[in-house]
Design an enzyme around this catalytic site. Structure first.
Site, mmCIF file in Angstrom:
data_model
loop_
_atom_site.group_PDB
_atom_site.id
_atom_site.type_symbol
_atom_site.label_atom_id
_atom_site.label_comp_id
_atom_site.label_asym_id
_atom_site.label_seq_id
_atom_site.Cartn_x
_atom_site.Cartn_y
_atom_site.Cartn_z
ATOM 1 N N ARG A 96 0.839 -1.194 0.000
ATOM 2 C CA ARG A 96 0.000 0.000 0.000
ATOM 3 C C ARG A 96 0.877 1.248 0.000
ATOM 4 N NH1 ARG A 96 -3.413 -2.365 -1.776
ATOM 5 N NH2 ARG A 96 -5.526 -2.787 -1.090
ATOM 6 N N GLU A 121 -1.035 8.506 -5.079
ATOM 7 C CA GLU A 121 -1.642 7.903 -6.272
ATOM 8 C C GLU A 121 -2.917 8.672 -6.609
ATOM 9 O OE1 GLU A 121 -2.195 3.683 -6.445
ATOM 10 O OE2 GLU A 121 -0.374 3.289 -5.327
ATOM 11 N N HIS A 148 0.873 0.175 -9.800
ATOM 12 C CA HIS A 148 -0.114 -0.519 -8.955
ATOM 13 C C HIS A 148 -0.773 -1.675 -9.719
ATOM 14 C CE1 HIS A 148 -2.953 0.146 -5.284
ATOM 15 N NE2 HIS A 148 -2.773 -1.147 -5.537
#
Length: 320
Positions: free
Chosen positions: A244, A273, A291
């Site tokens: 994460r 992000e 990602h």
């Protein structure tokens, strides 16, 4: 009943849901229009990945919504407890993407130890004019075999990483606040296997001994790795984050890379992000992916099928 798969779903998932009597909508609805779309189209189930957020506003605005599903492990883009308190089922697929994420960890590790991330930038520009110079620049590679991999977070994905590391001949150590030990089964092509028991240890000890460190923890307040933690690590450590964004202090990471304390980093997730910092994107010692940890065809098939099975089971139970 209608299912809105707002961030997409595999063909196998669509087929399974349609066989179960559901209509699957794969139209991509803008975040601000999700609640209206659900209500106007009598949607009973919304499925998301990491892009769409299902917060209190959507939960309040959609009283007839029955299930919120997350294709993947982490559910930090869903207000889980609030949804459940308001009678919604919240489901995810914690086991479906473990192998895919683990393989990406090793893609970044191999990239880092053999400079692939940087050579793939330099070769198109200078490969025909500066071949010998580049050959010399990337000549000091490192083998993974025999090195120590430190895994922070020893759940399903961490254990999948451990299995691959053991297969490569690496020593594996792990740290986890909630898991004391795990038995890792390493399978071979001919039906043979070995079981390796790994006991977790304090994070501080892991920092001292690991040649490479990979994170597999949920989103949380504060950094798991900041300047103090990096200082406690071995020199020339490699750091991988496919978990994460926000669990590594990126400012401290860049500083450590520039100073030579950290040899390389591999990042699939970022603090900001979907607009990572330019210093991260342009750094020659960072291997980068956008990602994509669970973004394999096989993982998406497993995710779609597992979500379908859970949805059919839950709603059949309700009808009964």
């Amino acid at each position: 009943m209608k299912v809105l798969a707002n961030d997409g779903i595999s063909k196998s998932g669509i087929v399974a849901l349609e066989k179960g009597g559901f209509e699957v909508i794969t139209t991509k609805v803008a975040q601000e229009q999700v609640a209206n779309f659900i209500n106007e189209n009598n949607v009973s189930v919304i499925l998301v990945r990491s892009a769409t957020k299902v917060r209190k506003d959507i939960i309040d605005a959609c009283p007839d919504l029955k299930i919120i599903g997350r294709g993947g492990v982490g559910m930090d883009n869903i207000d889980v407890e609030y949804a459940r308190a308001n009678g919604k089922h919240v489901i995810n697929t914690p086991a479906s993407s473990s192998e895919s994420v683990a393989e990406l960890v090793f893609a970044h590790l191999f990239s880092g130890v053999r400079f692939l991330h940087d050579s793939n930038r330099s070769m198109p520009l200078e490969g025909d004019t500066h071949f010998e110079g580049l050959k010399k620049a990337y000549a000091n590679g490192i083998e993974l075999r025999g090195k120590t991999l430190g895994i922070i977070g020893f759940g399903r994905i961490g254990q999948a990483v451990a299995k691959m590391a053991l297969g490569l001949g690496m020593k594996v150590i792990a740290a986890d606040k909630f898991i004391g030990k795990a038995e890792i089964k390493v399978d071979f092509y001919n039906g043979q296997f070995i079981n390796v028991e790994i006991e977790t240890e304090p994070q501080e000890d892991l920092f001292q001994h690991a040649d490479f460190i990979t994170l597999h923890v949920p989103a949380q307040d504060g950094y798991v790795i900041g300047a103090a933690e990096i200082k406690a690590m071995k020199d020339n450590v490699g750091i991988i984050n496919c978990a994460r964004g926000g669990v590594i202090d990126e400012v401290a990471l860049v500083e450590a890379l520039d100073q030579g304390k950290v040899l390389f980093a591999g990042l699939d997730v970022y603090e900001n992000e979907p607009t990572p910092e330019i210093k991260i994107l342009m750094h020659p010692k960072i291997s980068l992916t956008p990602h994509i940890g669970a973004a394999t065809e096989e993982a998406q098939d497993r995710i779609g099928t597992e979500l379908a099975e859970q949805i059919i089971s839950l709603l059949k139970t309700e009808k009964a």
